[in-house]
Design an enzyme around this catalytic site. Sequence first.
Site, PDB file in Angstrom:
ATOM      1  N   CYS A 141      41.023  42.614  38.177  1.00 37.41           N
ATOM      2  CA  CYS A 141      42.312  41.966  37.902  1.00 37.41           C
ATOM      3  C   CYS A 141      42.889  41.343  39.168  1.00 37.41           C
ATOM      4  O   CYS A 141      43.459  42.042  40.011  1.00 37.41           O
ATOM      5  CB  CYS A 141      43.288  42.982  37.316  1.00 37.41           C
ATOM      6  SG  CYS A 141      44.925  42.287  37.003  1.00 37.41           S
ATOM      7  N   CYS A 144      46.654  41.717  39.591  1.00 34.94           N
ATOM      8  CA  CYS A 144      47.078  43.042  40.052  1.00 34.94           C
ATOM      9  C   CYS A 144      46.757  43.239  41.532  1.00 34.94           C
ATOM     10  O   CYS A 144      47.566  43.776  42.279  1.00 34.94           O
ATOM     11  CB  CYS A 144      46.354  44.147  39.285  1.00 34.94           C
ATOM     12  SG  CYS A 144      46.153  43.878  37.522  1.00 34.94           S
ATOM     13  N   ASP A 145      45.569  42.857  41.946  1.00 33.46           N
ATOM     14  CA  ASP A 145      45.063  43.292  43.252  1.00 33.46           C
ATOM     15  C   ASP A 145      44.882  42.184  44.292  1.00 33.46           C
ATOM     16  O   ASP A 145      44.612  42.478  45.463  1.00 33.46           O
ATOM     17  CB  ASP A 145      43.706  44.007  43.058  1.00 33.46           C
ATOM     18  CG  ASP A 145      43.847  45.250  42.191  1.00 33.46           C
ATOM     19  OD1 ASP A 145      44.930  45.869  42.225  1.00 33.46           O
ATOM     20  OD2 ASP A 145      42.900  45.596  41.470  1.00 33.46           O
TER      21      ASP A 145
END
Length: 325
Positions: A141, A144-145
């Site tokens: 992701c 997200c990261d």
Amino acid sequence: MADPVHNVIIIGSGPAGWTAAVYTARANLAPVVFEGASPNIPGGQLMWTSEVENFPGFPEGVKGPELMERCKKQAERFGSTIYSENVEKIDFSKRPFELTSESGEVHRARALIIATGANAKLLGIPHEKDLMNQGAGVSACATCDGAFYKGEELVVVGGGDSAIEEALFLTRFATKVTLVHRRDAFRASRIMEDRLKSNPKIALALNAQVCELVTEKKKVGPFEKDWLVGVKLKSTKDGSVTSLKAGGLFVAIGHAPNTSLFTGALEMDDKGYLVTKAKSSRTSIEGVFACGDVQDSHYRQAITAAGSGCMAAIDAERWLGEHSS
Ligand code: NAP
């Protein structure tokens, strides 16, 4: 005495399931939650995420597992009953619905909320899951990261819209992004392919598969842990192997919704996601509601899953109110 008929049973324990539990519990519906058990991880995909920085209310960030633990506590606080079991079978033809859990026990409910989520598909190569679990260079992701990889050379795998979207997004942080795809034709839309090819920070490695992850020991606080530093690519044409530096690997080869339990009963799209009716969480069966990634192949964020869990709880509450005779 006959087993009680529950107002609502919630299946799944990611942000969607717990939010649905908090809302239905606060509406005095005494929800029952099946949070799952191995091989399903209670808490869902966030259990594989290290730091969550984009969930409102946590300005310092929060660990994915901690966020799920807090959501569970909140659901418990208002009186949810939680079973750490998987649901094995659902009889949708009966009213109330009948669920059989792994232990063979039968539970009955007037309404169901399905929040079984989806899982990112992985390459299935050694160390992939461990590195992902430890936030040590492998992720599924970019949203997200990605921000953790400022100034790195990154690799994205996949040839669909997600892979291209992730590669483009990652150019905000990375010095270089290499997109690895197993063919030389993209599955992604033409416009995305054009954007990909015109981005000077993106290099292409076509007809190639990531076949090995290269790691080095890195000191993180007081601990030493294996960290990704590169990948090996195998040509799908001639089998030759090359090495590529990689401070991070983003696997974007699609997601699979957890819907096998509902096959033949609930309407699904061609990828197996549950279909919900416009602007609601209603499924093709009255009294059955779906929320979170099991019905969303598009946004797939913790906060959108939580939002849809709230929708499902409100829809279920209203539906129960209208069918309470
Ligand atoms: P997808 O379209 O199914 O693409 C998956 C890609 O991963 C394919 O290129 C596939 O290769 C590759 N792949 C699958 N298994 C692999 C493996 N084991 N090793 C290496 N490569 C593998 O999935 P997606 O990109 O996640 O998109 C899902 C849906 O969401 C699509 O309908 C997409 O259009 C949509 N979406 C839209 C947007 C947007 O419009 N902005 C953004 C993201 C997603 P092959 O091509 O060789 O099969």
